[in-house]
Scaffold this motif. Structure first.
Motif, PDB file in Angstrom:
ATOM      1  N   UNK A 132       0.815  -1.207   0.000  1.00  0.00           N
ATOM      2  CA  UNK A 132       0.000   0.000   0.000  1.00  0.00           C
ATOM      3  C   UNK A 132       0.853   1.263   0.000  1.00  0.00           C
ATOM      4  N   UNK A 133       1.925   1.259   0.798  1.00  0.00           N
ATOM      5  CA  UNK A 133       2.678   2.480   1.022  1.00  0.00           C
ATOM      6  C   UNK A 133       3.600   2.897  -0.097  1.00  0.00           C
ATOM      7  N   UNK A 134       3.764   2.090  -1.131  1.00  0.00           N
ATOM      8  CA  UNK A 134       4.695   2.410  -2.206  1.00  0.00           C
ATOM      9  C   UNK A 134       4.003   2.903  -3.461  1.00  0.00           C
ATOM     10  N   UNK A 184       6.295  10.460   8.327  1.00  0.00           N
ATOM     11  CA  UNK A 184       6.299   9.271   9.170  1.00  0.00           C
ATOM     12  C   UNK A 184       5.562   8.120   8.502  1.00  0.00           C
ATOM     13  N   UNK A 185       5.944   6.925   8.913  1.00  0.00           N
ATOM     14  CA  UNK A 185       5.217   5.713   8.535  1.00  0.00           C
ATOM     15  C   UNK A 185       5.523   4.658   9.572  1.00  0.00           C
ATOM     16  N   UNK A 193       9.530   3.733   4.930  1.00  0.00           N
ATOM     17  CA  UNK A 193      10.450   4.717   5.490  1.00  0.00           C
ATOM     18  C   UNK A 193      11.545   5.037   4.478  1.00  0.00           C
ATOM     19  N   UNK A 194      12.092   4.017   3.866  1.00  0.00           N
ATOM     20  CA  UNK A 194      13.139   4.208   2.864  1.00  0.00           C
ATOM     21  C   UNK A 194      12.610   4.980   1.655  1.00  0.00           C
ATOM     22  N   UNK A 211      12.588  12.277   8.326  1.00  0.00           N
ATOM     23  CA  UNK A 211      11.778  11.060   8.251  1.00  0.00           C
ATOM     24  C   UNK A 211      11.981  10.269   9.522  1.00  0.00           C
ATOM     25  N   UNK A 212      10.876   9.818  10.124  1.00  0.00           N
ATOM     26  CA  UNK A 212      10.988   9.003  11.331  1.00  0.00           C
ATOM     27  C   UNK A 212       9.841   7.990  11.391  1.00  0.00           C
ATOM     28  N   UNK A 213      10.077   6.830  11.979  1.00  0.00           N
ATOM     29  CA  UNK A 213       8.990   5.842  12.127  1.00  0.00           C
ATOM     30  C   UNK A 213       7.992   6.292  13.191  1.00  0.00           C
ATOM     31  N   UNK A 214       6.727   6.025  12.929  1.00  0.00           N
ATOM     32  CA  UNK A 214       5.668   6.315  13.899  1.00  0.00           C
ATOM     33  C   UNK A 214       4.535   5.311  13.647  1.00  0.00           C
ATOM     34  N   UNK A 215       4.360   4.391  14.587  1.00  0.00           N
ATOM     35  CA  UNK A 215       3.302   3.384  14.481  1.00  0.00           C
ATOM     36  C   UNK A 215       2.087   3.868  15.252  1.00  0.00           C
TER      37      UNK A 215
END
Length: 321
Positions: A132-134, A184-185, A193-194, A211-215
């Motif tokens: 989904x995210x790409x 974020x993702x 993220x990449x 850019x940073x991860x966020x769940x």
């Protein structure tokens, strides 16, 4: 029996035998004719499927050729998947460029080209893969156009994009003059993220975009540092599955609680009429309004369907009570 009677009987037997032979001959002739017709029809049909069958049928029908060859049915290629279909194939990477042309609104509220400013270009890395995210979903350009047409609201602001993926809205906001943008993702989606990091590099925005991860629904030390640092929370097509509704609303509620005056703007694609977040908004003390694309596209000359296609897409504005 006298001689006359015996002769009558012989004549009768001869007539009966001749009649039987005649009937059997006619029957054999009919069967031969029927068989010939059937063979002719069969030959015509089979030839339309496989030309090689015609020779086999001639051999089968010819009494001069022996042994008789058995006719094989026409071969039909199997539609079943092969082993190659299950082998991993590297996703196709491509770059998609979005060009936004400057405008000014005249006294009637109609957008006219602004020749004094250069167009704004945003290059988006996209991968055609089962993720989904790409992929750039239709909701992303809708939110991007909202930001473009209301860019004065985002200039100098601090923005965080949730579930960024390809990050079109966030990257556009950065190019329009946002003070700081955080993409974020989910921590579990390292490829997303990449992809965000690749988008930052392609658009030369590393000085103002991080850019940073966020769940959603989980709070880490990096999430806690977002207090008093955000003016806008944005996202596109985040309500794609009812299972993520509550974790997403919990995250949005926390961000708005810890950033007084901040607002959440999200483009939503309606996938089911019975999906609702009303109870979650009440539980987390949030207010909401809906805006249709045709409202903010008014005066641009852009048809709503040009952005949404056959999808039902709208904007949600959410804020704290």
């Amino acid at each position: 029996m006298d001689d006359k009677g015996e002769k009558c009987k012989e004549v009768r037997d001869i007539l009966v035998n001749n009649k039987l032979h005649t009937a059997e001959g006619e029957k054999d002739s009919d069967e031969a004719s029927c068989s010939a017709d059937n063979n002719s029809t069969s030959k015509s049909l089979n030839s339309s499927f496989h030309d090689d069958l015609s020779d086999d049928e001639n051999i089968c029908r010819s009494p001069q050729k022996s042994p008789v060859k058995k006719i094989q049915p026409a071969r039909v290629e199997s539609a079943l998947p092969s082993d190659e279909d299950f082998q991993f194939k590297k996703p196709k990477f491509r770059k998609k460029k979005f060009i936004f042309h400057p405008f000014v609104r005249n006294s009637e509220g109609v957008c006219v080209p602004d020749q004094d400013r250069e167009p704004v270009e945003v290059t988006i890395p996209e991968q055609l893969a089962a993720s989904y995210g790409l992929y750039i979903w239709p909701s992303a350009p809708v939110l991007a156009w909202y930001i473009w047409l209301n860019q004065d609201q985002f200039v100098g602001k601090r923005i965080i994009e949730l579930g960024a993926g390809t990050a079109l809205p966030g990257l556009l906001a950065a190019k329009l003059g946002a003070d700081k943008v955080i993409l974020t993702d989910s921590l579990r989606l390292s490829h997303c993220i990449q992809n965000c990091e690749e988008g930052v590099q392609l658009n030369s925005l590393s000085e103002k975009v991080t850019v940073q991860p966020l769940t959603w629904g989980r709070f880490t030390s990096s999430t806690l540092k977002l207090r008093d640092s955000i003016d806008f929370v944005i996202g596109s097509d985040l309500f794609f599955d009812p299972e993520v509704f509550e974790p997403l609303i919990v995250t949005v509620s926390w961000l708005l609680d810890n950033n007084p005056g901040a607002k959440f703007v999200c483009s939503v694609q309606e996938r089911a009429a019975d999906w609702s977040i009303e109870s979650l908004l009440l539980r987390w003390n949030l207010l909401c309004s809906v805006q249709q694309p045709k409202n903010f596209l008014k005066g641009t000359g852009i048809n709503e369907a040009d952005l949404t296609g056959n999808h039902q897409i709208f904007l949600l504005h959410i804020w704290k009570k």
